[in-house]
Scaffold this motif. Structure first.
Motif, PDB file in Angstrom:
ATOM      1  N   THR A   1      47.801  27.731  28.599  1.00  0.00           N
ATOM      2  CA  THR A   1      48.717  27.736  27.093  1.00  0.00           C
ATOM      3  C   THR A   1      49.780  29.052  26.578  1.00  0.00           C
ATOM      4  O   THR A   1      49.492  29.787  27.918  1.00  0.00           O
ATOM      5  CB  THR A   1      47.874  27.838  25.654  1.00  0.00           C
ATOM      6  N   PRO A   2      50.586  29.249  26.501  1.00  0.00           N
ATOM      7  CA  PRO A   2      51.728  29.535  26.390  1.00  0.00           C
ATOM      8  C   PRO A   2      50.945  31.108  26.319  1.00  0.00           C
ATOM      9  O   PRO A   2      51.203  32.210  26.258  1.00  0.00           O
ATOM     10  CB  PRO A   2      52.446  29.458  25.195  1.00  0.00           C
ATOM     11  N   THR A   3      50.726  31.145  24.764  1.00  0.00           N
ATOM     12  CA  THR A   3      49.833  32.690  24.990  1.00  0.00           C
ATOM     13  C   THR A   3      48.961  33.076  25.800  1.00  0.00           C
ATOM     14  O   THR A   3      48.600  34.577  26.318  1.00  0.00           O
ATOM     15  CB  THR A   3      48.870  32.534  23.417  1.00  0.00           C
ATOM     16  N   ARG A   4      48.053  32.253  26.197  1.00  0.00           N
ATOM     17  CA  ARG A   4      46.523  32.771  27.377  1.00  0.00           C
ATOM     18  C   ARG A   4      48.113  33.307  28.674  1.00  0.00           C
ATOM     19  O   ARG A   4      47.167  34.810  29.273  1.00  0.00           O
ATOM     20  CB  ARG A   4      46.295  31.574  27.988  1.00  0.00           C
ATOM     21  N   TYR A   5      49.224  32.253  29.034  1.00  0.00           N
ATOM     22  CA  TYR A   5      50.374  32.767  30.507  1.00  0.00           C
ATOM     23  C   TYR A   5      50.374  34.493  30.115  1.00  0.00           C
ATOM     24  O   TYR A   5      50.868  34.621  30.346  1.00  0.00           O
ATOM     25  CB  TYR A   5      51.101  31.775  30.380  1.00  0.00           C
ATOM     26  N   VAL A   6      50.777  34.515  28.626  1.00  0.00           N
ATOM     27  CA  VAL A   6      51.224  35.794  28.677  1.00  0.00           C
ATOM     28  C   VAL A   6      50.340  36.809  28.664  1.00  0.00           C
ATOM     29  O   VAL A   6      50.491  38.271  29.317  1.00  0.00           O
ATOM     30  CB  VAL A   6      51.714  36.130  27.322  1.00  0.00           C
ATOM     31  N   ASP A   7      48.959  37.209  27.554  1.00  0.00           N
ATOM     32  CA  ASP A   7      48.059  38.180  28.060  1.00  0.00           C
ATOM     33  C   ASP A   7      47.942  38.335  29.638  1.00  0.00           C
ATOM     34  O   ASP A   7      47.207  38.896  29.652  1.00  0.00           O
ATOM     35  CB  ASP A   7      46.525  36.742  27.392  1.00  0.00           C
ATOM     36  N   VAL A   8      47.548  37.268  30.458  1.00  0.00           N
ATOM     37  CA  VAL A   8      47.300  36.755  31.417  1.00  0.00           C
ATOM     38  C   VAL A   8      47.673  37.518  32.110  1.00  0.00           C
ATOM     39  O   VAL A   8      48.056  38.617  33.204  1.00  0.00           O
ATOM     40  CB  VAL A   8      47.062  35.873  32.079  1.00  0.00           C
ATOM     41  N   ARG A   9      49.172  37.753  31.660  1.00  0.00           N
ATOM     42  CA  ARG A   9      50.503  38.452  32.911  1.00  0.00           C
ATOM     43  C   ARG A   9      50.601  39.703  32.176  1.00  0.00           C
ATOM     44  O   ARG A   9      50.582  40.513  33.151  1.00  0.00           O
ATOM     45  CB  ARG A   9      52.202  37.953  32.265  1.00  0.00           C
ATOM     46  N   ARG A  10      50.673  40.020  31.162  1.00  0.00           N
ATOM     47  CA  ARG A  10      49.513  41.621  30.612  1.00  0.00           C
ATOM     48  C   ARG A  10      48.760  42.327  30.923  1.00  0.00           C
ATOM     49  O   ARG A  10      49.305  43.162  31.446  1.00  0.00           O
ATOM     50  CB  ARG A  10      49.715  41.857  28.747  1.00  0.00           C
ATOM     51  N   ARG A  11      47.976  41.486  30.582  1.00  0.00           N
ATOM     52  CA  ARG A  11      46.407  41.951  31.919  1.00  0.00           C
ATOM     53  C   ARG A  11      47.328  42.910  33.379  1.00  0.00           C
ATOM     54  O   ARG A  11      46.927  43.943  33.898  1.00  0.00           O
ATOM     55  CB  ARG A  11      45.451  41.075  31.908  1.00  0.00           C
ATOM     56  N   PHE A  12      47.331  42.122  34.292  1.00  0.00           N
ATOM     57  CA  PHE A  12      47.766  41.713  35.663  1.00  0.00           C
ATOM     58  C   PHE A  12      48.441  43.308  35.707  1.00  0.00           C
ATOM     59  O   PHE A  12      48.117  44.150  37.119  1.00  0.00           O
ATOM     60  CB  PHE A  12      48.646  40.918  35.845  1.00  0.00           C
TER      61      PHE A  12
ATOM     62  N   MET B   1      62.848  36.112  25.947  1.00  0.00           N
ATOM     63  CA  MET B   1      61.433  36.867  25.618  1.00  0.00           C
ATOM     64  C   MET B   1      60.830  38.192  26.527  1.00  0.00           C
ATOM     65  O   MET B   1      60.848  38.204  27.529  1.00  0.00           O
ATOM     66  CB  MET B   1      60.189  35.135  26.042  1.00  0.00           C
ATOM     67  N   ASP B   2      60.806  38.953  25.369  1.00  0.00           N
ATOM     68  CA  ASP B   2      59.746  40.057  25.785  1.00  0.00           C
ATOM     69  C   ASP B   2      58.732  39.897  25.777  1.00  0.00           C
ATOM     70  O   ASP B   2      57.713  39.812  24.529  1.00  0.00           O
ATOM     71  CB  ASP B   2      60.878  40.947  24.664  1.00  0.00           C
ATOM     72  N   PRO B   3      57.305  40.470  27.012  1.00  0.00           N
ATOM     73  CA  PRO B   3      56.087  40.010  26.583  1.00  0.00           C
ATOM     74  C   PRO B   3      55.455  40.842  26.554  1.00  0.00           C
ATOM     75  O   PRO B   3      54.328  41.265  26.132  1.00  0.00           O
ATOM     76  CB  PRO B   3      56.088  39.839  28.237  1.00  0.00           C
ATOM     77  N   ALA B   4      56.238  42.420  26.195  1.00  0.00           N
ATOM     78  CA  ALA B   4      55.784  43.357  25.615  1.00  0.00           C
ATOM     79  C   ALA B   4      55.898  43.589  23.786  1.00  0.00           C
ATOM     80  O   ALA B   4      54.930  44.337  23.814  1.00  0.00           O
ATOM     81  CB  ALA B   4      56.382  45.082  26.345  1.00  0.00           C
ATOM     82  N   GLY B   5      56.916  42.908  23.527  1.00  0.00           N
ATOM     83  CA  GLY B   5      56.512  42.824  21.654  1.00  0.00           C
ATOM     84  C   GLY B   5      55.833  41.612  21.635  1.00  0.00           C
ATOM     85  O   GLY B   5      55.365  40.452  21.741  1.00  0.00           O
ATOM     86  N   PRO B   6      56.373  41.341  19.950  1.00  0.00           N
ATOM     87  CA  PRO B   6      55.335  39.870  19.317  1.00  0.00           C
ATOM     88  C   PRO B   6      56.337  38.496  19.837  1.00  0.00           C
ATOM     89  O   PRO B   6      57.950  39.032  20.087  1.00  0.00           O
ATOM     90  CB  PRO B   6      55.862  40.092  18.010  1.00  0.00           C
ATOM     91  N   ILE B   7      55.919  37.542  19.456  1.00  0.00           N
ATOM     92  CA  ILE B   7      56.483  36.027  20.609  1.00  0.00           C
ATOM     93  C   ILE B   7      56.763  35.485  18.901  1.00  0.00           C
ATOM     94  O   ILE B   7      55.887  34.599  19.170  1.00  0.00           O
ATOM     95  CB  ILE B   7      56.181  36.287  21.387  1.00  0.00           C
ATOM     96  N   ASP B   8      57.937  34.725  18.914  1.00  0.00           N
ATOM     97  CA  ASP B   8      57.585  34.095  17.812  1.00  0.00           C
ATOM     98  C   ASP B   8      57.512  32.324  19.020  1.00  0.00           C
ATOM     99  O   ASP B   8      59.051  32.083  19.114  1.00  0.00           O
ATOM    100  CB  ASP B   8      59.004  34.012  16.834  1.00  0.00           C
ATOM    101  N   TRP B   9      56.830  32.329  18.827  1.00  0.00           N
ATOM    102  CA  TRP B   9      57.323  30.995  19.733  1.00  0.00           C
ATOM    103  C   TRP B   9      57.947  29.032  18.843  1.00  0.00           C
ATOM    104  O   TRP B   9      57.934  28.874  19.850  1.00  0.00           O
ATOM    105  CB  TRP B   9      55.064  30.156  19.771  1.00  0.00           C
ATOM    106  N   GLY B  10      57.701  29.183  17.652  1.00  0.00           N
ATOM    107  CA  GLY B  10      58.257  28.292  17.694  1.00  0.00           C
ATOM    108  C   GLY B  10      59.580  28.894  17.790  1.00  0.00           C
ATOM    109  O   GLY B  10      60.396  27.585  17.986  1.00  0.00           O
ATOM    110  N   ASP B  11      60.337  30.215  17.343  1.00  0.00           N
ATOM    111  CA  ASP B  11      61.590  30.210  17.367  1.00  0.00           C
ATOM    112  C   ASP B  11      61.654  30.032  18.887  1.00  0.00           C
ATOM    113  O   ASP B  11      63.286  29.515  19.686  1.00  0.00           O
ATOM    114  CB  ASP B  11      62.090  31.589  17.130  1.00  0.00           C
ATOM    115  N   LEU B  12      60.921  30.448  20.173  1.00  0.00           N
ATOM    116  CA  LEU B  12      61.038  30.382  21.739  1.00  0.00           C
ATOM    117  C   LEU B  12      61.202  28.682  21.739  1.00  0.00           C
ATOM    118  O   LEU B  12      62.380  28.492  22.516  1.00  0.00           O
ATOM    119  CB  LEU B  12      60.069  30.532  21.738  1.00  0.00           C
TER     120      LEU B  12
END
Length: 63
Positions: A35-46, A1-12
């Motif tokens: 949520t998975p999306t919120r987790y990635v958003d928080v990590r990116r912001r941090f 999973m690359d948090p910098a790019g788009p994530i296909d949650w269904g595929d993941l």
């Protein structure tokens, strides 16, 4: 999973052995409190707010 790019949650979810994305999302939220999306958003912001932090480059739990 690359948090910098788009994530296909269904595929993941499928590659992690889940039957569907909803089940994956529910368990992810139960485990992390986000949520998975919120987790990635928080990590990116941090990482944007703390460039060069020791966590920069650390894999996400799904890596």
């Amino acid at each position: 999973m690359d948090p910098a790019g788009p994530i296909d949650w269904g595929d993941l979810a499928g590659s992690a052995g889940y039957f569907d994305q909803a089940h994956f999302g529910h368990e992810f939220r139960k485990f992390t409190g986000l949520t998975p999306t919120r987790y990635v958003d928080v990590r990116r912001r941090f990482l944007r707010e703390h460039p060069g932090h020791v966590l920069d480059g650390w894999p996400l739990p799904t890596d």
